[in-house]
Design a protein around this motif. Structure first.
Motif, mmCIF file in Angstrom:
data_model
loop_
_atom_site.group_PDB
_atom_site.id
_atom_site.type_symbol
_atom_site.label_atom_id
_atom_site.label_comp_id
_atom_site.label_asym_id
_atom_site.label_seq_id
_atom_site.Cartn_x
_atom_site.Cartn_y
_atom_site.Cartn_z
ATOM 1 N N TYR A 1 0.769 -1.229 0.000
ATOM 2 C CA TYR A 1 0.000 0.000 0.000
ATOM 3 C C TYR A 1 0.812 1.297 0.000
ATOM 4 C CZ TYR A 1 -4.730 1.617 -0.112
ATOM 5 O OH TYR A 1 -5.922 2.130 -0.546
ATOM 6 N N PRO A 2 1.204 1.745 -1.195
ATOM 7 C CA PRO A 2 1.875 3.043 -1.293
ATOM 8 C C PRO A 2 0.895 4.167 -0.986
ATOM 9 C CG PRO A 2 1.315 2.231 -3.466
ATOM 10 C CD PRO A 2 0.968 1.125 -2.500
ATOM 11 N N SER A 3 1.418 5.306 -0.566
ATOM 12 C CA SER A 3 0.565 6.465 -0.292
ATOM 13 C C SER A 3 0.829 7.610 -1.253
ATOM 14 C CB SER A 3 0.763 6.955 1.147
ATOM 15 O OG SER A 3 2.112 7.318 1.367
ATOM 16 N N ASP B 1 2.218 -0.267 8.112
ATOM 17 C CA ASP B 1 3.367 -0.581 8.959
ATOM 18 C C ASP B 1 4.702 -0.484 8.241
ATOM 19 O OD1 ASP B 1 1.677 -1.088 11.103
ATOM 20 O OD2 ASP B 1 1.377 -3.169 10.501
ATOM 21 N N ASN B 2 4.711 0.005 7.009
ATOM 22 C CA ASN B 2 5.976 0.136 6.293
ATOM 23 C C ASN B 2 6.833 1.220 6.931
ATOM 24 O OD1 ASN B 2 5.552 -1.624 3.727
ATOM 25 N ND2 ASN B 2 3.648 -0.468 3.977
ATOM 26 N N THR B 3 8.100 0.943 7.081
ATOM 27 C CA THR B 3 8.989 1.869 7.787
ATOM 28 C C THR B 3 10.086 2.412 6.879
ATOM 29 O OG1 THR B 3 10.336 0.014 8.566
ATOM 30 C CG2 THR B 3 8.578 0.789 10.022
ATOM 31 N N ASP B 4 9.812 2.523 5.604
ATOM 32 C CA ASP B 4 10.827 3.085 4.714
ATOM 33 C C ASP B 4 10.172 3.816 3.550
ATOM 34 O OD1 ASP B 4 9.922 1.157 2.978
ATOM 35 O OD2 ASP B 4 11.738 -0.045 2.981
ATOM 36 N N SER C 1 3.658 4.710 8.251
ATOM 37 C CA SER C 1 2.643 5.684 7.817
ATOM 38 C C SER C 1 3.246 7.039 7.475
ATOM 39 C CB SER C 1 1.567 5.845 8.891
ATOM 40 O OG SER C 1 0.887 4.630 9.097
ATOM 41 N N THR C 2 4.272 7.022 6.631
ATOM 42 C CA THR C 2 4.813 8.260 6.074
ATOM 43 C C THR C 2 4.086 8.534 4.771
ATOM 44 O OG1 THR C 2 6.971 7.916 7.096
ATOM 45 C CG2 THR C 2 6.890 9.419 5.232
ATOM 46 N N TYR C 3 3.325 9.616 4.726
ATOM 47 C CA TYR C 3 2.379 9.822 3.640
ATOM 48 C C TYR C 3 2.893 10.656 2.482
ATOM 49 C CZ TYR C 3 -1.716 7.608 5.682
ATOM 50 O OH TYR C 3 -2.611 6.682 6.150
ATOM 51 N N ASN C 4 3.714 11.653 2.746
ATOM 52 C CA ASN C 4 4.038 12.586 1.679
ATOM 53 C C ASN C 4 5.428 13.164 1.882
ATOM 54 O OD1 ASN C 4 3.819 14.187 -0.544
ATOM 55 N ND2 ASN C 4 1.971 15.254 0.107
ATOM 56 N N TYR D 1 11.563 16.756 3.024
ATOM 57 C CA TYR D 1 10.747 16.801 4.230
ATOM 58 C C TYR D 1 9.613 15.783 4.062
ATOM 59 C CZ TYR D 1 13.328 20.902 5.709
ATOM 60 O OH TYR D 1 14.335 21.753 6.096
ATOM 61 N N ALA D 2 9.541 14.822 5.005
ATOM 62 C CA ALA D 2 8.575 13.731 4.916
ATOM 63 C C ALA D 2 7.619 13.779 6.100
ATOM 64 C CB ALA D 2 9.301 12.389 4.880
ATOM 65 N N ALA D 3 6.304 13.742 5.813
ATOM 66 C CA ALA D 3 5.273 13.835 6.856
ATOM 67 C C ALA D 3 4.880 12.445 7.336
ATOM 68 C CB ALA D 3 4.056 14.575 6.320
ATOM 69 N N ASN D 4 4.992 12.224 8.646
ATOM 70 C CA ASN D 4 4.626 10.940 9.238
ATOM 71 C C ASN D 4 3.464 11.131 10.202
ATOM 72 O OD1 ASN D 4 4.939 8.847 11.611
ATOM 73 N ND2 ASN D 4 5.883 7.929 9.807
ATOM 74 N N SER D 5 2.300 10.566 9.837
ATOM 75 C CA SER D 5 1.099 10.766 10.644
ATOM 76 C C SER D 5 1.073 9.890 11.887
ATOM 77 C CB SER D 5 -0.140 10.485 9.799
ATOM 78 O OG SER D 5 -0.169 9.124 9.394
ATOM 79 N N HIS D 6 1.850 8.833 11.906
ATOM 80 C CA HIS D 6 1.854 7.917 13.047
ATOM 81 C C HIS D 6 2.657 8.486 14.221
ATOM 82 C CE1 HIS D 6 1.708 4.035 15.108
ATOM 83 N NE2 HIS D 6 3.003 4.185 15.352
ATOM 84 N N ASN D 7 3.815 9.052 13.903
ATOM 85 C CA ASN D 7 4.692 9.585 14.949
ATOM 86 C C ASN D 7 4.538 11.088 15.151
ATOM 87 O OD1 ASN D 7 5.770 7.020 15.284
ATOM 88 N ND2 ASN D 7 7.415 7.370 13.799
ATOM 89 N N ASN D 8 3.648 11.738 14.360
ATOM 90 C CA ASN D 8 3.477 13.198 14.433
ATOM 91 C C ASN D 8 4.819 13.908 14.275
ATOM 92 O OD1 ASN D 8 0.747 12.725 14.928
ATOM 93 N ND2 ASN D 8 1.047 12.716 17.154
#
Length: 479
Positions: free
Chosen positions: A133-135, A153-156, A176-179, A190-197
């Protein structure tokens, strides 16, 4: 009778060469400027497989995701590029406009990136990301790398070398790094991660995380100002936008906005940031980092874009089935344009004259005339269209490039490429289609090479004729 000397012959030969090269440069540039761009639209399947999703009769095959290619001059579908199984999540075009990359989540919980050659409209490479599931998918400014972000749960972040279309070492981040967004010089990501805020700051040369910047609750998107000095991050569950100073990578301001901010865009001059909330758009003055206007719009936007000249903002209202047009000078609504059901992807042509809106639930694309703010065509793009990009990209530098090409006529003529990147993050929307829609006719379904409009040859020959006449007059004067 005048004696024909070697010097005169040399001068005439040189002038002919200069005029010939200049004419060739002009013809090339006129062809580029006049050729109509194409809209590439990602779909879940073709029209002949529509019944599969409505639990009605169908042709017995599992629908094949595809990319519909729309000629913006005629609004006809000129090609359909089949992909593999699954769901096309993100689409991006390289800065040169020669390749379109589509990230697709497959049925067996993997991710394939399809590379489409825009000259032939065929898939020439498939890159297996090997994760679910890519975002989103994004080019760096130089077009040498493609970055694929992932949900769950992908971490890269997967990185593709565009010269070889092979995977490089991944960037290790949180789930959950989306953009992602780049500074204009391409040195920082700059990468936005919604899981870790968190916003991860990545060195683009090494693809290593250099800083973790805490922001608000649930950041999904990020935008960098054109001067590269600030980053704006909407925090979905905090109703606020975090502002990051790129020199220190610290949050310098937290700007209260409307409910559930998610989408964000910045004007080309960098003076304003537009944030799409649940039913409003907040306008932030980047000089003061304060909200200077709040514009009422529809509910639940899926995309927000700015016209090439920066005069208008286009916002898709998902549940209102409309597109809001905002005047950036007055920050007021110019028009609310009815489109198909569930508008998701939005793209503006380089000349700013047309807007293409992918309507997922209606299985079509609405074409908006930006002069009248009305829908002038509805294109049957395929089943559940969600993403759209325009190929090729052109910008205001074309005039400067033309001047440069002509001034260098005695040397090798060249047209510089513009460093534009395009990215599109796809929202996960359930395929719950309870109603049966009537079959719609296709606006054209041919495969192969793009056929641009043929009304662009006359200007070129007119310029060439002028140059020939100029030489003829010079030759007579010297006889």
């Amino acid at each position: 009778m005048e004696e024909i000397t070697y010097d005169r012959l040399y001068r005439e030969h040189t002038l002919i060469r200069v005029l010939g090269i200049a004419a060739l440069a002009i013809l090339i540039l006129v062809d580029i400027a006049c050729a109509a761009p194409f809209a590439y639209v990602t779909n879940l399947g073709d029209y002949n497989q529509r019944g599969y999703y409505y639990n009605t009769n169908y042709n017995g095959t599992v629908p094949t995701p595809s990319v519909a290619v729309i000629d913006t001059a005629t609004n006809n579908v000129t090609a359909r590029v089949p992909l593999g199984d699954g769901w096309p999540i993100g689409v991006a075009v390289d800065p040169a406009g020669t390749r379109v990359y589509v990230a697709s989540a497959t049925i067996d919980d993997a991710c394939i990136v399809y590379v489409i050659d825009t000259a032939t409209n065929t898939v020439n490479t498939k890159v297996n990301i090997r994760s679910s599931y890519p975002s989103g998918i994004t080019f760096n400014p130089a077009g040498t790398r493609v970055y694929v972000t992932k949900q769950r749960d992908n971490t890269d972040i997967s990185v593709i070398n565009t010269a070889t279309n092979t995977l490089m070492a991944p960037i290790i981040v949180g789930p959950s790094t989306y953009n992602v967004a780049f500074t204009p010089d391409g040195k920082k990501i700059y990468a936005a991660n919604s899981h870790n805020n968190t916003i991860y700051v990545i060195d683009a040369a090494t693809n290593k995380v250099t800083a973790n910047v805490p922001v608000g609750d649930s950041p999904y998107e990020v935008v960098v100002t054109p001067d590269g000095k600030k980053v704006y991050v909407p925090n979905y569950n905090s109703s606020a936008v975090s502002v990051i100073d790129t020199a220190t990578d610290n949050v310098t301001a937290t700007v209260p906005v409307g409910d559930s901010p998610r989408r964000v865009t910045v004007t080309s001059d960098g003076n304003k940031v537009y944030v799409a909330n649940n039913n409003t758009v907040s306008v932030i003055d980047t000089a003061t980092d304060t909200v200077i206007a709040t514009v009422p719009v529809g509910t639940s936007s899926r995309e927000i874009v700015i016209s090439p000249d920066g005069s208008k903002v286009y916002l898709g209202n998902f549940y209102n089935n409309s597109v809001t047009v905002i005047n950036t000078k007055t920050n007021t609504v110019m028009a609310t344009v009815p489109v198909g059901e569930w508008p998701m992807g939005i793209a503006v042509t380089p000349d700013g004259k047309k807007v293409y809106v992918a309507n997922a639930e209606s299985d079509n694309v609405s074409v908006i005339d930006t002069t009248t703010n009305t829908v002038t065509a509805t294109v049957n793009a395929g089943i559940y269209p969600t993403g759209v990009v325009i190929v090729p990209f052109m910008d205001s530098n074309m005039t400067a490039q033309s001047t440069k090409a002509i001034s260098n006529a005695t040397e090798d003529t060249e047209v510089e490429e513009t460093n534009f990147s395009s990215s599109e993050e796809q929202n996960a929307v359930e395929l719950n289609k309870s109603k049966n829609n009537n079959s719609e006719s296709d606006n054209g379904n041919s495969s192969g090479r793009n056929e641009s409009s043929k009304n662009n040859s006359t200007p070129g020959f007119g310029l060439l004729g002028s140059l020939i006449c100029l030489y003829g007059g010079w030759n007579l004067k010297n006889k």
